[in-house]
Scaffold this motif. Sequence first.
Motif, PDB file in Angstrom:
ATOM      1  N   MET A  96     121.956  52.059  65.269  1.00 47.34           N
ATOM      2  CA  MET A  96     122.259  50.633  65.300  1.00 47.34           C
ATOM      3  C   MET A  96     121.003  49.792  65.106  1.00 47.34           C
ATOM      4  O   MET A  96     120.999  48.826  64.321  1.00 47.34           O
ATOM      5  CB  MET A  96     122.931  50.265  66.630  1.00 47.34           C
ATOM      6  N   ARG A  97     119.943  50.132  65.813  1.00 56.42           N
ATOM      7  CA  ARG A  97     118.714  49.330  65.771  1.00 56.42           C
ATOM      8  C   ARG A  97     118.167  49.197  64.355  1.00 56.42           C
ATOM      9  O   ARG A  97     117.672  48.134  63.959  1.00 56.42           O
ATOM     10  CB  ARG A  97     117.654  49.966  66.696  1.00 56.42           C
ATOM     11  N   HIS A  98     118.246  50.254  63.568  1.00 56.32           N
ATOM     12  CA  HIS A  98     117.619  50.257  62.253  1.00 56.32           C
ATOM     13  C   HIS A  98     118.640  50.256  61.114  1.00 56.32           C
ATOM     14  O   HIS A  98     118.285  50.556  59.975  1.00 56.32           O
ATOM     15  CB  HIS A  98     116.687  51.463  62.137  1.00 56.32           C
ATOM     16  N   ALA A  99     119.885  49.889  61.412  1.00 59.18           N
ATOM     17  CA  ALA A  99     120.940  49.949  60.399  1.00 59.18           C
ATOM     18  C   ALA A  99     120.622  49.067  59.191  1.00 59.18           C
ATOM     19  O   ALA A  99     120.754  49.493  58.036  1.00 59.18           O
ATOM     20  CB  ALA A  99     122.278  49.541  61.009  1.00 59.18           C
ATOM     21  N   GLU A 100     120.213  47.846  59.439  1.00 54.57           N
ATOM     22  CA  GLU A 100     119.952  46.930  58.322  1.00 54.57           C
ATOM     23  C   GLU A 100     118.770  47.402  57.494  1.00 54.57           C
ATOM     24  O   GLU A 100     118.809  47.377  56.255  1.00 54.57           O
ATOM     25  CB  GLU A 100     119.716  45.510  58.847  1.00 54.57           C
ATOM     26  N   ALA A 101     117.710  47.869  58.154  1.00 50.67           N
ATOM     27  CA  ALA A 101     116.529  48.336  57.429  1.00 50.67           C
ATOM     28  C   ALA A 101     116.847  49.571  56.588  1.00 50.67           C
ATOM     29  O   ALA A 101     116.291  49.743  55.493  1.00 50.67           O
ATOM     30  CB  ALA A 101     115.404  48.646  58.407  1.00 50.67           C
ATOM     31  N   ARG A 102     117.764  50.397  57.069  1.00 53.35           N
ATOM     32  CA  ARG A 102     118.155  51.605  56.332  1.00 53.35           C
ATOM     33  C   ARG A 102     119.127  51.307  55.200  1.00 53.35           C
ATOM     34  O   ARG A 102     119.408  52.172  54.371  1.00 53.35           O
ATOM     35  CB  ARG A 102     118.827  52.616  57.268  1.00 53.35           C
ATOM     36  N   TYR A 128     123.980  48.975  57.233  1.00 52.98           N
ATOM     37  CA  TYR A 128     124.539  48.022  58.191  1.00 52.98           C
ATOM     38  C   TYR A 128     126.071  48.008  58.156  1.00 52.98           C
ATOM     39  O   TYR A 128     126.724  48.145  59.194  1.00 52.98           O
ATOM     40  CB  TYR A 128     123.993  46.630  57.903  1.00 52.98           C
ATOM     41  N   ASP A 129     126.677  47.857  56.983  1.00 53.42           N
ATOM     42  CA  ASP A 129     128.137  47.767  56.886  1.00 53.42           C
ATOM     43  C   ASP A 129     128.797  49.040  57.385  1.00 53.42           C
ATOM     44  O   ASP A 129     129.825  48.997  58.072  1.00 53.42           O
ATOM     45  CB  ASP A 129     128.560  47.490  55.444  1.00 53.42           C
ATOM     46  N   GLN A 130     128.200  50.168  57.075  1.00 49.31           N
ATOM     47  CA  GLN A 130     128.744  51.457  57.508  1.00 49.31           C
ATOM     48  C   GLN A 130     128.700  51.577  59.026  1.00 49.31           C
ATOM     49  O   GLN A 130     129.660  52.033  59.655  1.00 49.31           O
ATOM     50  CB  GLN A 130     127.958  52.593  56.866  1.00 49.31           C
ATOM     51  N   VAL A 131     127.596  51.168  59.629  1.00 50.86           N
ATOM     52  CA  VAL A 131     127.459  51.261  61.087  1.00 50.86           C
ATOM     53  C   VAL A 131     128.425  50.299  61.772  1.00 50.86           C
ATOM     54  O   VAL A 131     129.045  50.646  62.787  1.00 50.86           O
ATOM     55  CB  VAL A 131     126.004  50.991  61.510  1.00 50.86           C
ATOM     56  N   VAL A 132     128.576  49.085  61.228  1.00 50.09           N
ATOM     57  CA  VAL A 132     129.535  48.134  61.801  1.00 50.09           C
ATOM     58  C   VAL A 132     130.936  48.733  61.782  1.00 50.09           C
ATOM     59  O   VAL A 132     131.672  48.668  62.772  1.00 50.09           O
ATOM     60  CB  VAL A 132     129.497  46.796  61.035  1.00 50.09           C
ATOM     61  N   ARG A 133     131.326  49.328  60.661  1.00 52.89           N
ATOM     62  CA  ARG A 133     132.651  49.959  60.590  1.00 52.89           C
ATOM     63  C   ARG A 133     132.771  51.087  61.595  1.00 52.89           C
ATOM     64  O   ARG A 133     133.807  51.244  62.262  1.00 52.89           O
ATOM     65  CB  ARG A 133     132.908  50.487  59.166  1.00 52.89           C
ATOM     66  N   SER A 134     131.723  51.870  61.726  1.00 51.43           N
ATOM     67  CA  SER A 134     131.756  53.034  62.616  1.00 51.43           C
ATOM     68  C   SER A 134     131.950  52.631  64.070  1.00 51.43           C
ATOM     69  O   SER A 134     132.827  53.160  64.762  1.00 51.43           O
ATOM     70  CB  SER A 134     130.459  53.835  62.465  1.00 51.43           C
ATOM     71  N   ILE A 135     131.146  51.681  64.569  1.00 47.12           N
ATOM     72  CA  ILE A 135     131.246  51.348  65.990  1.00 47.12           C
ATOM     73  C   ILE A 135     132.535  50.586  66.297  1.00 47.12           C
ATOM     74  O   ILE A 135     133.037  50.631  67.419  1.00 47.12           O
ATOM     75  CB  ILE A 135     130.018  50.576  66.502  1.00 47.12           C
TER      76      ILE A 135
END
Length: 252
Positions: free
Chosen positions: A229-235, A238-245
Motif C-alpha cells: 500500500m505504501r509504495h503502490a503509486e510509486a510502483r 495504485y489501481d490494482q492495490v485499490v481494487r485488491s483491498i
Amino acid sequence: MNISGNTIFIPGATSGIGLALALELRAKGNTVIVGGRRTELLDQIAAEHPGIDTVRIDTADAASIEAAAKEVLALHPDLNVLVTMAGIMRVEDWHTPEFLASAESVVTTNVLGPIRLIAAFIEHLRAQPDATILTVSSGLAFVPLRITPSYNASKAAIHLLSESIRLQLADTSVRVVELEPPSVRTKLLPGHDTNEFAMPLDEFISEVVALIEAQPDATEIQVENVKFMRHAEARGSYDQVVRSINSVDHTN
C-alpha cells in the motif's frame, strides 16, 4: 528512536496496537505510561502489569489532554517519547448526510488529537537531549478503503503532518517518526480482530520492535505487509492495490 532507555507516554494504549506496543517497549527496558479514557481498563492494566503507570486521557477533549500532560510531566519529568496512538475508525455511507457526525468524530480524534498532544508536550520534548514524537498513520493514508473515507483522510493528514513537522523540528533534538500499520487484527472495526486478511497483532508488534531496534534513525516504520500500500503509486500499481483491498470484507 532508541529501543530502550526511554520514558514513553502512549495515549490510546488500553487495547489493540497501543497496549501491545506498550508492553513490548516496557519489556525492552523503557518506562511506559499508558493513557486511555476508560478508568476500569487503566486499573486492570496497572494491576496486571506492575511498573506501567496509567493516566486518564480523552484525546478528543482538549482540556483532558492539557490535564493529562501536566500529570504525566509531574510524575515523569524525564519523558522523552510521545506516541500519538489514539485513534478511531468508522464505517461511513456518504450517500446521505448521516455520515457527518461520524466524520467529525474521526477528524477530532485522529487529527486534532495528535495535534493537541504534540502542542501539549513539544516544549518539554525540545528541552530533552534526545526526544521522539512517534505518529501513527496507516497504509490507508496511501490507498483508500471505500467504507472508511474519513479514517483514510485522517491518516493521510497524519502522514503529511509528520513529514512537515519533521522538517520544522530538524533544528531541534526532537525526531519525528511515523508508524504506518497495515490491516492488523484488532477491534478497530467490529469483527476485525478475527479477519484473516489482517496481520496478527503479535506478529505486527514483533516486526515493529525489531525495525526500531535495527533502524533507530528511521523516519518511517513500515512492516513488510504495509509496503504494497505504501509504495503502490510509486510502483505504478495504485489501481490494482485499490481494487485488491476493496475486494475484501474488512468487518468479518
